[in-house]
Design an enzyme around this catalytic site. Sequence first.
Site, short mmCIF file in Angstrom:
data_model
loop_
_atom_site.label_atom_id
_atom_site.label_comp_id
_atom_site.label_asym_id
_atom_site.label_seq_id
_atom_site.Cartn_x
_atom_site.Cartn_y
_atom_site.Cartn_z
N LYS A 118 10.75 -31.24 5.61
CA LYS A 118 10.18 -29.88 5.48
C LYS A 118 11.32 -29.14 4.59
O LYS A 118 12.49 -29.56 4.45
CB LYS A 118 10.24 -29.36 6.92
N1 GLU Z 1 2.43 -28.71 5.62
C1 GLU Z 1 1.70 -29.56 6.26
C2 GLU Z 1 1.97 -30.02 7.59
O1 GLU Z 1 2.72 -29.11 7.96
C3 GLU Z 1 1.09 -30.80 5.33
C4 GLU Z 1 2.42 -31.43 4.87
C5 GLU Z 1 2.21 -32.68 3.81
O2 GLU Z 1 0.93 -32.86 3.23
O3 GLU Z 1 2.84 -33.55 3.40
O4 GLU Z 1 1.42 -31.22 8.10
#
Ligand code: GLU
Length: 420
Positions: A110
């Site tokens: 993240k």
């Molecule tokens: N931000 C989204 C999540 O929390 C998508 C993450 C992604 O597609 O890599 O799952």
Amino acid sequence: MTDKSDFDSPMLRTALAQLDQTAERLQLDQGVHERLRHPRRALVVSIPIQMDNGTTGVFTGYRVHHNSVLGPTKGGLRYAPDVDLAEVSALAMLMSWKCALMNLPYGGAKGGVRVDPRKLSRQELENLTRRYTAEIILFIGPDLDIPAPDMGTDEQTMAWMMDTYSMTQGRTVPGVVTGKPLIIGGSAGRREATGRGIVYALYQAARHLGQDLKGRKIAVQGFGNVGGVAARLLWREGCVIVGVSDVKGGIWNSHGIDIRQLEAHVAATGGVAGFPGTEPISNDELLTQPCEVLIPAAVGSVIRADNADRIKATIVAEGANAPTTPEADVILRDRGITVIPDILCNAGGVVVSYFEWVQGLQYYFWRESEITSRLQEVMTRAFNRVWALATKEGTDLRTAALMEGVRRVAEGYKVRGLYP
Ligand code: GLU
């Protein structure tokens, strides 16, 4: 991860409590459990940028790789004024379980920048995104770590990241991010994927509970890429959307809200507030109003010990990451409320990110109908696996989803062994 107070947040406490409980249930090896409590790498960067008024602003950014045992790491990038290292670490951990649960060949990651994106101009946002990308450039790559949109970021953010990375490589590298605009290698259906995945999960929940989704009264907290899409698709399916909200506040009408007209109102005014024929309501009040399905699809830690006993919905579908604290989880479970946990419910986004990445690596793109039907299949199968495990173990869906996700990562650690 340490338990020191300078590295603490409600979300990290939630993530660690969930991991510890799951480790106990799985009787996880002590060494594997300990490794899973800590991120593999965490990077903190300063991002100096030129502001429109000629001054220099300095922002703080983060990128955390929780683990890469099952593949390159994957996870969104969030721009929010209160984001910090502890929160990003918690969210990276959740991505590990989410990717493993959905059977994707990824570890969890993240990113975050401590900024209110609504207070920056487009030029300032571009400067911020490009400099952040340059600062974390050794941390990302199509077979290393692949960012995607999250709260406060979108397709344009991904386009700037992809361009910045590509410029330093001297070639175009579409696979370094997902959630890109279609024209530069994005996938059909990526923007709607999280909202659509929620709908598929809800269909399965309703089916197992012997209910019909049509005609259900649904309240949605958040009207962005997740909540807004879920509300529109559910409304089109014949559900009654009784309440919605965004950062500025919410609206309520127990007879239902016309979502198409609401979208026009949002486009014209910038928010849901003031939509004709509705009562104003706060974000907190929305959670405890009478409805049958509640979709928290905004920020984390909104369902807590102090409001969980007043929630009226019988199904809570977690569009947001970590919207429910562990204390609230116990209350909801004791009250017989079905919670579709975040790592399952909102996984449609990362599933279609995976489709985008695969298409980009092959330079071969699928039709939207193909994306949608594959997404439906992946969501339905994952839901049914989790439901079956919860039934077998006599647990709630979150416990089962975590058991499945954590078990897979732990298995990967076991078979790969400890280096050196
Ligand atoms: N931000 C989204 C999540 O929390 C998508 C993450 C992604 O597609 O890599 O799952």
